[in-house]
Design a protein around this motif. Structure first.
Motif, PDB file in Angstrom:
ATOM      1  N   ALA A   1       0.849  -1.189   0.000  1.00  0.00           N
ATOM      2  CA  ALA A   1       0.000   0.000   0.000  1.00  0.00           C
ATOM      3  C   ALA A   1       0.884   1.238   0.000  1.00  0.00           C
ATOM      4  O   ALA A   1       1.970   1.236   0.578  1.00  0.00           O
ATOM      5  N   PRO A   2       0.436   2.305  -0.657  1.00  0.00           N
ATOM      6  CA  PRO A   2       1.202   3.549  -0.605  1.00  0.00           C
ATOM      7  C   PRO A   2       1.440   3.954   0.844  1.00  0.00           C
ATOM      8  O   PRO A   2       0.625   3.651   1.717  1.00  0.00           O
ATOM      9  N   ALA A   3       2.516   4.635   1.080  1.00  0.00           N
ATOM     10  CA  ALA A   3       2.900   5.010   2.438  1.00  0.00           C
ATOM     11  C   ALA A   3       1.814   5.802   3.146  1.00  0.00           C
ATOM     12  O   ALA A   3       1.687   5.741   4.357  1.00  0.00           O
ATOM     13  N   TRP A   4       0.979   6.541   2.400  1.00  0.00           N
ATOM     14  CA  TRP A   4      -0.038   7.376   3.027  1.00  0.00           C
ATOM     15  C   TRP A   4      -1.335   6.621   3.310  1.00  0.00           C
ATOM     16  O   TRP A   4      -2.237   7.155   3.917  1.00  0.00           O
ATOM     17  N   ALA A   5      -1.458   5.368   2.848  1.00  0.00           N
ATOM     18  CA  ALA A   5      -2.655   4.585   3.146  1.00  0.00           C
ATOM     19  C   ALA A   5      -2.630   4.223   4.631  1.00  0.00           C
ATOM     20  O   ALA A   5      -1.632   3.747   5.149  1.00  0.00           O
ATOM     21  N   ASP A   6      -3.724   4.456   5.312  1.00  0.00           N
ATOM     22  CA  ASP A   6      -3.809   4.278   6.758  1.00  0.00           C
ATOM     23  C   ASP A   6      -4.099   2.817   7.096  1.00  0.00           C
ATOM     24  O   ASP A   6      -5.149   2.292   6.741  1.00  0.00           O
ATOM     25  N   ALA A   7      -3.188   2.178   7.792  1.00  0.00           N
ATOM     26  CA  ALA A   7      -3.330   0.761   8.133  1.00  0.00           C
ATOM     27  C   ALA A   7      -4.518   0.506   9.050  1.00  0.00           C
ATOM     28  O   ALA A   7      -5.017  -0.621   9.104  1.00  0.00           O
ATOM     29  N   SER A   8      -5.020   1.524   9.762  1.00  0.00           N
ATOM     30  CA  SER A   8      -6.178   1.287  10.629  1.00  0.00           C
ATOM     31  C   SER A   8      -7.415   0.951   9.809  1.00  0.00           C
ATOM     32  O   SER A   8      -8.282   0.206  10.256  1.00  0.00           O
ATOM     33  N   VAL A   9      -7.504   1.479   8.592  1.00  0.00           N
ATOM     34  CA  VAL A   9      -8.619   1.126   7.707  1.00  0.00           C
ATOM     35  C   VAL A   9      -8.468  -0.334   7.296  1.00  0.00           C
ATOM     36  O   VAL A   9      -9.429  -1.106   7.334  1.00  0.00           O
ATOM     37  N   GLN A  10      -7.272  -0.722   6.918  1.00  0.00           N
ATOM     38  CA  GLN A  10      -7.012  -2.107   6.523  1.00  0.00           C
ATOM     39  C   GLN A  10      -7.419  -3.063   7.641  1.00  0.00           C
ATOM     40  O   GLN A  10      -8.083  -4.063   7.390  1.00  0.00           O
ATOM     41  N   THR A  11      -7.051  -2.751   8.854  1.00  0.00           N
ATOM     42  CA  THR A  11      -7.375  -3.599   9.999  1.00  0.00           C
ATOM     43  C   THR A  11      -8.883  -3.737  10.162  1.00  0.00           C
ATOM     44  O   THR A  11      -9.402  -4.846  10.366  1.00  0.00           O
ATOM     45  N   ARG A  12      -9.602  -2.613  10.045  1.00  0.00           N
ATOM     46  CA  ARG A  12     -11.059  -2.664  10.205  1.00  0.00           C
ATOM     47  C   ARG A  12     -11.724  -3.436   9.068  1.00  0.00           C
ATOM     48  O   ARG A  12     -12.634  -4.232   9.306  1.00  0.00           O
ATOM     49  N   LEU A  13     -11.287  -3.196   7.835  1.00  0.00           N
ATOM     50  CA  LEU A  13     -11.878  -3.910   6.702  1.00  0.00           C
ATOM     51  C   LEU A  13     -11.566  -5.405   6.782  1.00  0.00           C
ATOM     52  O   LEU A  13     -12.445  -6.238   6.549  1.00  0.00           O
ATOM     53  N   ASP A  14     -10.326  -5.738   7.115  1.00  0.00           N
ATOM     54  CA  ASP A  14      -9.943  -7.150   7.249  1.00  0.00           C
ATOM     55  C   ASP A  14     -10.783  -7.842   8.322  1.00  0.00           C
ATOM     56  O   ASP A  14     -11.207  -8.990   8.150  1.00  0.00           O
ATOM     57  N   SER A  15     -11.038  -7.152   9.427  1.00  0.00           N
ATOM     58  CA  SER A  15     -11.805  -7.770  10.517  1.00  0.00           C
ATOM     59  C   SER A  15     -13.240  -8.079  10.110  1.00  0.00           C
ATOM     60  O   SER A  15     -13.874  -8.955  10.693  1.00  0.00           O
ATOM     61  N   ARG A  16     -13.755  -7.373   9.111  1.00  0.00           N
ATOM     62  CA  ARG A  16     -15.121  -7.602   8.607  1.00  0.00           C
ATOM     63  C   ARG A  16     -15.126  -8.509   7.379  1.00  0.00           C
ATOM     64  O   ARG A  16     -16.182  -8.796   6.824  1.00  0.00           O
ATOM     65  N   GLY A  17     -13.952  -8.935   6.920  1.00  0.00           N
ATOM     66  CA  GLY A  17     -13.874  -9.790   5.741  1.00  0.00           C
ATOM     67  C   GLY A  17     -14.144  -9.058   4.440  1.00  0.00           C
ATOM     68  O   GLY A  17     -14.478  -9.677   3.433  1.00  0.00           O
ATOM     69  N   VAL A  18     -13.980  -7.756   4.449  1.00  0.00           N
ATOM     70  CA  VAL A  18     -14.211  -6.951   3.251  1.00  0.00           C
ATOM     71  C   VAL A  18     -13.005  -7.065   2.330  1.00  0.00           C
ATOM     72  O   VAL A  18     -11.867  -6.870   2.757  1.00  0.00           O
ATOM     73  N   LYS A  19     -13.249  -7.390   1.077  1.00  0.00           N
ATOM     74  CA  LYS A  19     -12.194  -7.465   0.073  1.00  0.00           C
ATOM     75  C   LYS A  19     -12.023  -6.085  -0.552  1.00  0.00           C
ATOM     76  O   LYS A  19     -13.006  -5.429  -0.877  1.00  0.00           O
ATOM     77  N   TYR A  20     -10.789  -5.670  -0.732  1.00  0.00           N
ATOM     78  CA  TYR A  20     -10.499  -4.325  -1.221  1.00  0.00           C
ATOM     79  C   TYR A  20      -9.184  -4.331  -1.965  1.00  0.00           C
ATOM     80  O   TYR A  20      -8.426  -5.294  -1.921  1.00  0.00           O
ATOM     81  N   GLU A  21      -8.934  -3.228  -2.618  1.00  0.00           N
ATOM     82  CA  GLU A  21      -7.600  -2.952  -3.147  1.00  0.00           C
ATOM     83  C   GLU A  21      -7.303  -1.510  -2.792  1.00  0.00           C
ATOM     84  O   GLU A  21      -8.206  -0.726  -2.511  1.00  0.00           O
ATOM     85  N   VAL A  22      -6.039  -1.180  -2.728  1.00  0.00           N
ATOM     86  CA  VAL A  22      -5.631   0.179  -2.421  1.00  0.00           C
ATOM     87  C   VAL A  22      -5.244   0.835  -3.737  1.00  0.00           C
ATOM     88  O   VAL A  22      -4.415   0.319  -4.479  1.00  0.00           O
ATOM     89  N   ASP A  23      -5.885   1.975  -4.032  1.00  0.00           N
ATOM     90  CA  ASP A  23      -5.611   2.649  -5.301  1.00  0.00           C
ATOM     91  C   ASP A  23      -4.369   3.527  -5.197  1.00  0.00           C
ATOM     92  O   ASP A  23      -3.731   3.613  -4.139  1.00  0.00           O
ATOM     93  N   GLU A  24      -4.033   4.178  -6.291  1.00  0.00           N
ATOM     94  CA  GLU A  24      -2.810   4.991  -6.349  1.00  0.00           C
ATOM     95  C   GLU A  24      -2.830   6.188  -5.405  1.00  0.00           C
ATOM     96  O   GLU A  24      -1.789   6.723  -5.050  1.00  0.00           O
ATOM     97  N   ASP A  25      -4.022   6.596  -4.959  1.00  0.00           N
ATOM     98  CA  ASP A  25      -4.141   7.704  -4.000  1.00  0.00           C
ATOM     99  C   ASP A  25      -4.047   7.232  -2.555  1.00  0.00           C
ATOM    100  O   ASP A  25      -4.089   8.036  -1.636  1.00  0.00           O
ATOM    101  N   GLY A  26      -3.998   5.914  -2.359  1.00  0.00           N
ATOM    102  CA  GLY A  26      -3.968   5.374  -1.007  1.00  0.00           C
ATOM    103  C   GLY A  26      -5.352   5.141  -0.432  1.00  0.00           C
ATOM    104  O   GLY A  26      -5.490   4.833   0.752  1.00  0.00           O
ATOM    105  N   ASP A  27      -6.397   5.266  -1.276  1.00  0.00           N
ATOM    106  CA  ASP A  27      -7.762   5.011  -0.821  1.00  0.00           C
ATOM    107  C   ASP A  27      -8.067   3.524  -0.950  1.00  0.00           C
ATOM    108  O   ASP A  27      -7.553   2.843  -1.838  1.00  0.00           O
ATOM    109  N   TYR A  28      -8.911   3.036  -0.063  1.00  0.00           N
ATOM    110  CA  TYR A  28      -9.331   1.644  -0.088  1.00  0.00           C
ATOM    111  C   TYR A  28     -10.567   1.538  -0.983  1.00  0.00           C
ATOM    112  O   TYR A  28     -11.590   2.156  -0.706  1.00  0.00           O
TER     113      TYR A  28
END
Length: 158
Positions: A20-47
């Motif tokens: 993930a880009p350095a500016w992508a916030d890992a706390s979002v990743q943790t929350r999405l992972d805990s709910r089983g949400v599948k995602y990708e991180v785009d070039e802006d660092g958005d989920y």
């Protein structure tokens, strides 16, 4: 609004070695992972999450901002989804006023424009838990997709 159940369409991360880009916030990743949400991180660092409305044969993109903003004493994160293109979908004066009126009545979220795209946006305190974040994503997805149908009929571009 539709009463259909939302299903998340699995997305593929851009390769196993993707970081993930350095500016992508890992706390979002943790929350999405805990709910089983599948995602990708785009070039802006958005989920980026793709909702799949299987029964309607439609999909809807939803984004959780990879960054937060400080406003007063709040730390705020945006959840947003595209609903239309201003020029292509003929979003102008009367429709813009209708969207402003609708935003006034919405209890959570509002319509915004960035560039040539109409978005439905919910701004949340970043302290919300994973369940609340996912609920906001569900609201944004359904609201934006309903508007996309209204604006462009069966075309499913967003």
């Amino acid at each position: 609004m539709r009463a259909t159940r939302l299903f998340l369409l699995p997305s593929v991360l851009l390769g196993c070695a993707f970081a993930a880009p350095a500016w992508a916030d890992a706390s979002v990743q943790t929350r999405l992972d805990s709910r089983g949400v599948k995602y990708e991180v785009d070039e802006d660092g958005d989920y980026k999450v793709t909702y799949n409305y299987k029964s309607e044969g439609r999909t809807q993109l939803v984004f959780v901002s990879g960054r937060t903003e400080r406003v007063g004493g709040f730390i705020v994160r945006e959840v947003f989804a595209p609903a239309g293109r201003l020029e292509q979908d003929g979003i102008g004066g009367d429709k813009a006023l209708e969207l402003l009126r609708e935003s006034r009545q919405n209890k959570l979220g509002s319509w915004e424009v960035a560039g040539d795209v109409l978005y439905y946006v919910i701004k949340l305190p970043d302290s919300v838990d994973a369940t609340t974040l996912e609920s906001a994503m569900d609201i944004v997805a359904e609201t934006a997709d309903d508007m996309e149908i209204e604006l462009s009929g069966p075309r499913d571009a967003l």
